[in-house]
Motif scaffolding. Structure first.
Motif, mmCIF file in Angstrom:
data_model
loop_
_atom_site.group_PDB
_atom_site.id
_atom_site.type_symbol
_atom_site.label_atom_id
_atom_site.label_comp_id
_atom_site.label_asym_id
_atom_site.label_seq_id
_atom_site.Cartn_x
_atom_site.Cartn_y
_atom_site.Cartn_z
ATOM 1 N N VAL A 158 0.817 -1.208 0.000
ATOM 2 C CA VAL A 158 0.000 0.000 0.000
ATOM 3 C C VAL A 158 0.853 1.262 0.000
ATOM 4 C CG1 VAL A 158 -1.866 1.207 1.194
ATOM 5 C CG2 VAL A 158 -1.760 -1.277 1.276
ATOM 6 N N TYR B 160 -6.866 -1.287 0.807
ATOM 7 C CA TYR B 160 -6.147 -0.073 1.159
ATOM 8 C C TYR B 160 -6.850 0.772 2.209
ATOM 9 C CZ TYR B 160 -9.477 2.073 -2.087
ATOM 10 O OH TYR B 160 -10.620 2.480 -2.725
ATOM 11 N N TYR C 208 -6.252 4.844 -6.471
ATOM 12 C CA TYR C 208 -6.734 3.467 -6.348
ATOM 13 C C TYR C 208 -7.858 3.184 -7.335
ATOM 14 C CZ TYR C 208 -4.069 2.829 -2.028
ATOM 15 O OH TYR C 208 -3.063 2.701 -1.106
#
Length: 343
Positions: free
Chosen positions: A65, A88, A104
């Protein structure tokens, strides 16, 4: 069919030269200068390895992450083929939205599981951004050397650089310096140096503001980072993110003498150093609440100040590993420790 597809991917993998990177063979990595106004070629040093890029990588795969968020913070989503990471979202995200949620949403989530060569080749990656024990590992065969053999370049997270202390010990500089180094180095690789400099300047100001609020008089509370483990705890040494997070927040990191990043110690050492605050690393299947229950009920820790006074503070995994969230984690912990001083 799977084997055939992997073989084809290997045969057609982009070479280091064609993807824009090759290990420099000139003295000190020197090359002829690019024409005026042309950013490339650029030569960078990463964990002691000098590499020359003739152009920016175009299909980067990241692992973990914090590493993905370094790329997102630099605005490099268009240079990514995907990321490998668990979910995440973290406990400190407002309404479940990560600071770089748009990254993301834009970049393909390749897997929640362990990164491997097959996944990288399927993604047609030209560069893998990972770290030792953050994807790369001598035991699993997923290494920069193995990727180089199939034409894929690597960039190693600076927090994870091997330091030569032991066969596996990691860390070559203070953790925040490692973050700033990666931002500035990747800024050169991808020709976003101005953006990298603004990020680093902003993070340094955020840390300085947090430190300015730390009382200058009085003793720094002793702080222990608990990652996981019951028989023996996994914690942070001087080269892992929590060291700078604790010390910049005004705490005394009780494991600061360990010249490694993430390392296992004995409970007797924790008891002897008597932390006044325990910071829990919240991640994985065993969450912060379960970890706290263990710490508060584990008989050997009954006399430890943090346990006696119920001074347990939780930060998320992505706060504590090298990531753009480190400065905000410093501010959060500084606020908590300020209350401990006043108690």
């Amino acid at each position: 069919m799977r084997t055939a597809r992997i073989t084809l991917a290997v045969l057609t993998a982009i070479t280091l030269t064609s993807c824009g990177a090759k290990v420099s063979d000139a003295p000190d990595g020197k090359r002829l200068k690019a024409a005026p106004g042309n950013h490339y070629p650029v030569t960078i040093s990463n964990c002691g390895v000098r590499t020359t890029y003739d152009k920016a990588p175009e299909r980067v795969v990241t692992n973990d992450v914090g590493i993905a968020e370094i790329m997102f913070a630099l605005g490099l989503e268009d240079h990514m083929a995907g990321y490998v990471a668990p979910d995440y979202r973290t406990s400190r995200d407002d309404n479940g939205a990560a600071p770089w949620k748009s990254g993301y949403d834009k970049v393909k989530w390749l897997s929640k599981k362990e990164i491997n060569k097959e996944l990288v080749l399927d993604a047609r990656a030209d560069l893998v951004f990972a770290g030792w024990n953050y994807g790369f590992g001598e035991g699993n065969g997923f290494t920069p050397e193995a990727l180089k053999k199939v034409g894929v370049g690597s960039y190693v997270l600076t927090e994870s650089c091997h330091n030569g202390g032991t066969g596996t010990s990691r860390g070559v500089m203070p953790p925040l310096e490692a973050l700033y180094t990666d931002l500035e180095t990747l800024g050169k690789v991808f020709d976003v140096e101005d953006r990298a400099r603004k990020l680093v300047d902003g993070f340094k100001k955020q840390v300085a503001d947090a430190q300015a609020a730390v009382p200058k008089d009085g003793r720094a509370p002793r702080v222990f980072l608990y990652d996981d483990g019951k028989d023996k705890p996994l914690t942070a040494g001087a080269f892992a993110g929590p060291h700078d997070i604790i010390t910049k927040a005004g705490g005394d990191h009780v494991m600061k003498d360990l010249k490694d990043s993430w390392v296992t110690v004995g409970w007797e050492t924790v008891v002897e150093r008597d932390p006044e605050v325990i910071v829990i690393n919240n991640y994985g299947n065993v969450g912060a609440e379960e970890k706290k229950k263990f710490l508060m009920s584990y008989p050997p820790l009954a006399g430890v100040s943090a346990v006696k006074n119920d001074r347990i503070f939780v930060l998320d995994y992505v706060d504590l590993v090298e990531s753009p969230r480190n400065p905000s984690a410093i501010a959060a912990l500084a606020g908590y420790l300020k209350g401990v001083r006043g108690a």
